[in-house]
Write an enzyme that holds these catalytic residues in place. Sequence first.
Site, PDB file in Angstrom:
ATOM      1  N   ASP A  64       0.824  -1.259   0.093  1.00  0.00           N
ATOM      2  CA  ASP A  64       0.123   0.181  -0.078  1.00  0.00           C
ATOM      3  C   ASP A  64       0.810   1.254  -0.073  1.00  0.00           C
ATOM      4  O   ASP A  64       1.956   1.124   0.696  1.00  0.00           O
ATOM      5  CB  ASP A  64      -0.754  -0.052   1.423  1.00  0.00           C
ATOM      6  CG  ASP A  64      -1.883  -1.017   1.227  1.00  0.00           C
ATOM      7  OD1 ASP A  64      -2.322  -1.740   0.055  1.00  0.00           O
ATOM      8  OD2 ASP A  64      -2.096  -1.766   2.661  1.00  0.00           O
ATOM      9  N   ASP A  70       0.066   7.236   8.348  1.00  0.00           N
ATOM     10  CA  ASP A  70       0.534   5.912   8.552  1.00  0.00           C
ATOM     11  C   ASP A  70       1.770   6.152   9.479  1.00  0.00           C
ATOM     12  O   ASP A  70       1.977   5.500  10.606  1.00  0.00           O
ATOM     13  CB  ASP A  70       0.722   5.113   7.368  1.00  0.00           C
ATOM     14  CG  ASP A  70      -0.366   4.545   6.714  1.00  0.00           C
ATOM     15  OD1 ASP A  70      -1.204   4.141   7.158  1.00  0.00           O
ATOM     16  OD2 ASP A  70      -0.279   4.381   5.452  1.00  0.00           O
ATOM     17  N   GLU A  93       2.573  -3.348  10.315  1.00  0.00           N
ATOM     18  CA  GLU A  93       2.488  -3.395   8.963  1.00  0.00           C
ATOM     19  C   GLU A  93       3.384  -2.229   8.386  1.00  0.00           C
ATOM     20  O   GLU A  93       3.956  -2.537   7.226  1.00  0.00           O
ATOM     21  CB  GLU A  93       1.089  -2.979   8.522  1.00  0.00           C
ATOM     22  CG  GLU A  93       0.958  -2.935   7.035  1.00  0.00           C
ATOM     23  CD  GLU A  93      -0.402  -2.665   6.595  1.00  0.00           C
ATOM     24  OE1 GLU A  93      -1.054  -1.774   6.959  1.00  0.00           O
ATOM     25  OE2 GLU A  93      -0.847  -3.439   5.701  1.00  0.00           O
ATOM     26  N   GLU A  94       3.767  -1.221   9.119  1.00  0.00           N
ATOM     27  CA  GLU A  94       4.746  -0.272   8.428  1.00  0.00           C
ATOM     28  C   GLU A  94       6.321  -0.624   8.688  1.00  0.00           C
ATOM     29  O   GLU A  94       7.156   0.377   8.326  1.00  0.00           O
ATOM     30  CB  GLU A  94       4.624   1.072   9.306  1.00  0.00           C
ATOM     31  CG  GLU A  94       2.975   1.716   8.972  1.00  0.00           C
ATOM     32  CD  GLU A  94       2.551   1.797   7.562  1.00  0.00           C
ATOM     33  OE1 GLU A  94       1.448   1.729   7.329  1.00  0.00           O
ATOM     34  OE2 GLU A  94       3.573   1.846   6.921  1.00  0.00           O
ATOM     35  N   ASP A 116      -1.361  -2.872  13.097  1.00  0.00           N
ATOM     36  CA  ASP A 116      -1.609  -2.209  11.957  1.00  0.00           C
ATOM     37  C   ASP A 116      -1.863  -0.820  12.692  1.00  0.00           C
ATOM     38  O   ASP A 116      -3.021  -0.650  12.819  1.00  0.00           O
ATOM     39  CB  ASP A 116      -2.685  -2.692  11.070  1.00  0.00           C
ATOM     40  CG  ASP A 116      -2.882  -2.093   9.978  1.00  0.00           C
ATOM     41  OD1 ASP A 116      -3.786  -2.425   9.137  1.00  0.00           O
ATOM     42  OD2 ASP A 116      -2.146  -1.002   9.584  1.00  0.00           O
ATOM     43  N   LEU A 118      -2.416   2.272  11.010  1.00  0.00           N
ATOM     44  CA  LEU A 118      -3.551   2.720  10.585  1.00  0.00           C
ATOM     45  C   LEU A 118      -4.081   2.076   9.463  1.00  0.00           C
ATOM     46  O   LEU A 118      -3.676   2.389   8.231  1.00  0.00           O
ATOM     47  CB  LEU A 118      -2.886   4.285  10.167  1.00  0.00           C
ATOM     48  CG  LEU A 118      -3.892   5.352  10.166  1.00  0.00           C
ATOM     49  CD1 LEU A 118      -4.578   5.640  11.430  1.00  0.00           C
ATOM     50  CD2 LEU A 118      -3.845   6.385   9.164  1.00  0.00           C
ATOM     51  N   ASP A 119      -5.097   1.185   9.870  1.00  0.00           N
ATOM     52  CA  ASP A 119      -5.822   0.371   8.790  1.00  0.00           C
ATOM     53  C   ASP A 119      -6.729   1.096   7.948  1.00  0.00           C
ATOM     54  O   ASP A 119      -7.465   2.209   8.369  1.00  0.00           O
ATOM     55  CB  ASP A 119      -6.598  -0.637   9.622  1.00  0.00           C
ATOM     56  CG  ASP A 119      -7.356  -1.563   8.818  1.00  0.00           C
ATOM     57  OD1 ASP A 119      -6.933  -2.299   7.789  1.00  0.00           O
ATOM     58  OD2 ASP A 119      -8.591  -1.354   8.827  1.00  0.00           O
ATOM     59  N   GLU A 275      -3.883  -8.115  11.426  1.00  0.00           N
ATOM     60  CA  GLU A 275      -5.067  -7.720  11.198  1.00  0.00           C
ATOM     61  C   GLU A 275      -6.018  -8.912  11.390  1.00  0.00           C
ATOM     62  O   GLU A 275      -7.155  -8.589  12.185  1.00  0.00           O
ATOM     63  CB  GLU A 275      -5.247  -7.374   9.606  1.00  0.00           C
ATOM     64  CG  GLU A 275      -4.522  -6.094   9.256  1.00  0.00           C
ATOM     65  CD  GLU A 275      -4.493  -5.874   7.640  1.00  0.00           C
ATOM     66  OE1 GLU A 275      -4.413  -6.844   6.846  1.00  0.00           O
ATOM     67  OE2 GLU A 275      -4.737  -4.711   7.457  1.00  0.00           O
TER      68      GLU A 275
HETATM   69  P1  P6P Z   1      -9.426  -3.767  -1.152  1.00  0.00           P
HETATM   70  C1  P6P Z   1      -7.231  -1.801   3.926  1.00  0.00           C
HETATM   71  O1  P6P Z   1      -5.911  -1.717   3.166  1.00  0.00           O
HETATM   72  C2  P6P Z   1      -7.385  -2.909   4.075  1.00  0.00           C
HETATM   73  O2  P6P Z   1      -6.240  -3.981   4.430  1.00  0.00           O
HETATM   74  C3  P6P Z   1      -8.563  -3.502   4.985  1.00  0.00           C
HETATM   75  O3  P6P Z   1      -8.912  -2.550   5.908  1.00  0.00           O
HETATM   76  C4  P6P Z   1      -9.768  -3.286   3.743  1.00  0.00           C
HETATM   77  O4  P6P Z   1     -10.944  -3.951   4.314  1.00  0.00           O
HETATM   78  C5  P6P Z   1      -9.131  -3.759   2.729  1.00  0.00           C
HETATM   79  O5  P6P Z   1      -7.674  -3.674   2.807  1.00  0.00           O
HETATM   80  C6  P6P Z   1      -9.519  -3.195   1.398  1.00  0.00           C
HETATM   81  O6  P6P Z   1      -9.016  -3.736   0.143  1.00  0.00           O
HETATM   82  O7  P6P Z   1      -8.855  -4.372  -1.906  1.00  0.00           O
HETATM   83  O8  P6P Z   1     -10.760  -4.061  -1.165  1.00  0.00           O
HETATM   84  O9  P6P Z   1      -9.247  -2.268  -1.532  1.00  0.00           O
END
Ligand code: P6P
Length: 335
Positions: A64, A70, A93-94, A116, A118-119, A275
């Site tokens: 990402d 983040d 994650e970072e 994580d 900042l999810d 996660e």
């Molecule tokens: P997509 C955010 O990057 C994440 O890890 C989750 O929080 C979220 O539900 C999913 O990925 C979104 O992924 O492929 O649908 O954009």
Amino acid sequence: MSKITTLDEFILTSEKKYSDATGQLSRILRDIGIAAKIVNREVNKAGLSNILGKDGGTTNNSGDEVQKLDIYANEKMIECLSYSGECCGIASEELENFISLPSKEAKTAEYIVVMDPLDGSSNIDVNVSVGTIFGIYRRLSAVDGEITKEDFVQKGTDLVASGYVLYGTSTILVYTTGRGVNGFTLDPSIGEFCLSHENMRIPPSGNYYSINQGYYLKFDLEMRRFIDHCSDKNLRLRYIGSMVSDIHRILFQGGIYLYPNTRKYPQGKLRLLYECNPMSMIVEQAGGKAITTKLERILELEVKEIHQRATIVIGSPDMIDEMKLFIEKYSAVLV
Ligand code: P6P
């Protein structure tokens, strides 16, 4: 006015209930509470303090693009987890690899944290909810030695505590130490997380399903058939690109969140360690279920790598059981 129970008070009161409690875990949870308040402050003014936007186009271990917030959230969580001296290491994650915390006290601390910070960070620039996810394990290595990868790649069933912070219309911290799930809403007027949702229980079923339907044609047959079934039942699709936000809704109102395997992510996109496992512990503690698309219990999966991915189907127990029937009926993999 009803009595206010702050997060700190709740943690200390809970600690007193268990004779084996030493206070170390309590101090880590309080460090996380402080970090959540600091991150919340920046999330709430991200648009004003030049903290939006990509951090020079770097990417994290999930591939990402890394947003400045983040990095800020990662740094603040690490800083606050250094306060109590009860955490000896962090995987994030970072961060490419786990880190040891430098203080003298931390060297002999007995807990590690996975997170994580900042999810759902792609939501930052468009003012949509994001969250922090954390899990706490006991270290396995000797306290007078260096921490090792084995301290981190532990099964979800070995989690001592897990939780999340949702920075939404209000900011709520939800956590479990394996004895039920409790939610605390931040009252900005007093700067305290206050007990707002005691002993949370997930409804056995619900009217929501949460999946990135844009990948419909890339899902396996069993997923497509289940999505069709949800549509036939007039369930409501809710998917905002933040696992914390989508699962929080389901925890409160019932439903099912799915991130199956796709061509781009044949093992699933979401990270098992920081996660899937923490969120699965919370949902199971609230009476829900969490499995992979191969019907394995998430919390029992072997964790081999810090950034290991997994498929996940999580939420209300009756809906998970229904989904299992579709996987058993249509899955080519299980035959
Ligand atoms: P997509 C955010 O990057 C994440 O890890 C989750 O929080 C979220 O539900 C999913 O990925 C979104 O992924 O492929 O649908 O954009």
